[in-house]
Write an enzyme that holds these catalytic residues in place. Structure first.
Site, short mmCIF file in Angstrom:
data_model
loop_
_atom_site.label_atom_id
_atom_site.label_comp_id
_atom_site.label_asym_id
_atom_site.label_seq_id
_atom_site.Cartn_x
_atom_site.Cartn_y
_atom_site.Cartn_z
CG ASP A 113 -1.92 1.20 1.40
OD1 ASP A 113 -2.50 1.03 0.46
OD2 ASP A 113 -1.65 1.98 2.12
CD GLU A 160 -2.17 2.23 -3.44
OE1 GLU A 160 -3.58 2.54 -3.69
OE2 GLU A 160 -1.66 2.29 -2.40
#
Length: 707
Positions: free
Chosen positions: A347, A383
């Site tokens: 993330d 990401e």
């Protein structure tokens, strides 16, 4: 439990609480503490003893309890200066979670005592709070990680063969009718044969689990009767979230892994190493802040009271510090070696690669992972952005990484809703985005393609809503993105109009076919294969209820069969999952290029065709003879030749099937004709094939139908 325990010197390595078969070694890093107390608790959560760790070696406080055993509950109190201006927030009145805790017991109960400063004071975080918070804190638990794995083997699926399925452990199983109620929403629920059977029949190769590392529900959510359902608010990186297991955290998780592996399915964890649940200078003190705030977090140089916030959650872990980097690397290796996971999705990965000067493609973290003999062999997915000004880094991660391709998502959505001026970008996205990833020996699998994910509309909502419906989140519909690039097909929300519902169904099939037949690695959002809706909520992070759960009672069986057929087509034909980027050339002795872009007239596209502002369609031929791959039998096998025709225009387009590329073609699918993937009719080369408005067709050159 004895009133007094013997404490030995122990060892500064490994960090955490480690059971060695005779006793437990405790080791905690803190460069700036003056004393560390180990606090022991009974089964009711009552503190029964405090023991000062006797040794301090290389900035690690440590001790060994020879009579401690697995199951022991503990926490830390760390002494040192409370001086926020210098970045120090020590407060020994606060019980702290061990960053290396392998299991937690109990839940965080919100209380003003969790703050190291007096809430409501005019001095804000400068006024120290002396109240004890122990009875409101979860406790760390010493574990025995022994588990009989049997013949467990990682599937080790090649990147080019991978199809990823993003799901939430709890939401995926809470309403599954065949999963026993006692294990719904847990790791054992995910391990149920009915759940695994769905994944196998669907044809995916890996599940990507939303965060399962232990986290915290934010106070403002709890006060509204909500919780951080998605789990992007971690507090420790070794322990699994207690709500997902019963009495055996390691056994339940490992059982799930073993059963998924047995079915040939890999497990990828979504991990959040960019920030913790402790927030900014006004956030609680639960672990890292009280252990060594100045080491664990990125603080503003010269103004160390404040935190650098590249996550949007108040703080950013300082991976440029060797001990913080060590914690992250130890955690990753733990999940691979001890828990047998197959990879990670990071993330806000751009924040992990930040050095003092900003994002660095050769940062300590990226270099450490790249050379690590364990981590360099598992699937690594970035990401590739954070909220910093220089934080959008799509295409900027090093070889060996795959990246969430947000540009793919936006381009596919815009093309199918009928936007102009995107066919050139669409062509690049369909072919693996070599414009971003074609360097350093990277392959098409560096592009992880998705149209929907947990964050945003589901596929069904993407064609039903143009405006988000997030009122249930309690933020007056301000949360969630407004850049959805969605199209409601003529009515906002559910409708009884047959024409609109037919168009919506076609649009869903268009985007799913685009995703699953593009070069790169496709990722499906759980439930998209059978029409799942969230009622237009595009930010269901706090909806641990019917909004966020998969409804297994509402399955579009025709859509499910269609997706299964698409995945079978992809699996059986490597022309849709090439291991190398297209070159636009013919192979030696071949008559077709690896890819040829064709106009509706059946001719090859020119520069003028690519720049036409009115263009809303694309057609291309994938030359099967140029896709030569090693078969399981050791032969070099060529694939068949396919033509894909895409019409996002409002009127019918007639494509002349280029006779120079094939004298006959069979139609495998046409989204204007609802049905499963399979031969439908035969068309002769040179004939005109009707591609209806908002539809996609796939044709295969017939055996013997050579130019």
């Amino acid at each position: 439990m004895p009133h007094r325990r013997r404490i030995w010197a122990g060892s500064p390595y490994p960090l955490g609480a480690t059971w060695d078969g005779n006793g437990v070694n405790f080791a905690l890093f803190s460069a700036n503490a003056t004393k560390v107390e180990l606090c022991l608790f009974d089964s009711h959560g009552r503190e029964v003893e405090r023991i000062t760790l006797p040794e301090y070696t290389d900035e690690v406080w440590h001790g060994y309890l020879p009579d401690a055993r697995p199951g022991l509950l503990y926490g830390y109190r760390v002494h040192g200066p409370y001086d926020p201006y210098r970045g120090h927030r020590f407060n020994a009145d606060k019980l702290l979670i061990d960053p290396y805790a392998k299991a937690l017991t109990g839940s965080l109960i919100w209380s003003d005592t969790h703050f190291a400063f007096r809430l409501g004071s005019s001095r804000l975080d400068l006024a120290m709070d002396r109240r004890d918070n122990a009875r409101f804190m979860p406790k760390c638990k010493v574990v025995d990680t022994a588990f009989t794995w049997g013949a467990d083997r990682r599937p080790d699926t090649a990147w080019s063969d991978s199809v990823i399925y993003e799901l939430h452990v709890r939401g995926f199983t809470m309403k599954h009718p065949q999963v026993p109620p006692a294990v719904r929403g847990t790791f054992l629920g995910m391990a149920h044969p009915a759940v695994i059977d769905h994944l196998v029949k669907l044809g995916v190769t890996a599940v990507e689990l939303l965060p399962v590392q232990a986290g915290v529900d934010e106070r403002h959510l709890v006060e509204k009767g909500l919780r951080n359902y998605w789990g992007y608010n971690p507090i420790t990186y070794f322990a699994a979230e207690p709500r997902y297991y019963g009495a055996n955290p390691h056994g339940d998780f490992k059982t799930m892994i073993g059963r998924l592996h047995e079915a040939g399915i890999e497990v990828i964890l979504d991990v959040v190493y960019n920030h913790t649940a402790e927030g900014n200078h006004l956030g609680p003190t639960l672990s890292y802040k009280g252990i060594d705030n100045a080491s664990y977090y990125r603080l503003v140089p010269g103004s160390e009271r404040w935190y650098e916030n590249y996550s949007g959650c108040g703080n950013t872990l300082q991976l440029s510090h060797p001990r913080v980097l060590q914690m992250v690397m130890d955690s990753l290796r733990y999940w691979v070696e001890e828990m047998h996971v197959d990879g990670f999705r990071f993330d806000l990965a751009a924040s992990l690669a930040r050095e003092k000067s900003g994002f660095d493609g050769g940062s300590g973290f990226l270099d450490a992972v790249r050379q690590d003999p364990v981590l360099s062999r598992v699937k690594l997915i970035a990401e590739p952005w954070d909220i910093g000004g220089d934080g959008y880094r799509l295409g900027g991660f090093p070889p060996g990484w795959s990246e969430w391709n947000g540009r793919y998502r936006d381009t596919v959505r815009r093309f199918w809703r009928g936007d102009g001026g995107v066919i050139g970008d669409m062509a690049s996205r369909l072919t693996g985005s070599s414009d971003m990833f074609g360097w350093g020996g990277r392959r098409p699998w560096a592009s992880l393609n998705f149209v929907t994910c947990h964050d945003g509309f589901t596929m069904a909502d993407l064609v039903t809503y143009e405006k988000k419906q997030n009122a249930a989140n309690g933020e007056d519909n301000r949360d969630g993105t407004d850049a959805n690039y969605s199209w409601n097909c003529g009515a906002e929300g559910p409708t009884d109009s047959p024409a609109i519902n037919s168009l919506r169904s076609r649009q869903i099939r268009n985007m799913l076919a685009t995703l699953l037949l593009s070069q790169g690695v496709p990722m499906l959002l759980a439930g998209d294969e059978f029409g799942r809706s969230q009622g237009g909520n595009n930010n269901a992070y706090c909806q641990d209820n019917d909004v966020g759960w998969v409804d297994w009672g509402k399955i579009d069986e025709d859509l499910l069969a269609y997706v299964q057929g698409l995945l079978k087509l992809r699996r059986e034909h490597p022309v849709f999952r090439r291991p190398h980027f297209f070159k636009g050339d013919q192979v030696a002795g071949g008559k077709l290029k690896d890819i040829t872009w064709v106009t509706p007239e059946g001719t090859e596209m020119t520069n003028a065709d690519w720049t036409a502002p009115f263009a809303r369609s694309l057609g291309f031929v994938l030359g099967g003879e140029s896709c030569v791959v090693d078969s399981r039998a050791g032969r070099l096998d060529a694939d068949e030749t396919y033509m894909v025709l895409m019409n996002a225009y409002t009127e019918i387009l007639f494509y002349t099937l280029p006779p120079q590329m094939g004298d006959s073609w069979e139609v495998l699918m046409d989204t204007a004709r609802p049905g499963r993937v399979g031969p439908e009719e035969v068309c002769e080369g040179g004939s005109r094939f009707p591609v209806k408005p908002h539809s996609l067709a796939v044709l295969r050159r017939r055996e013997g139908g050579t130019p």
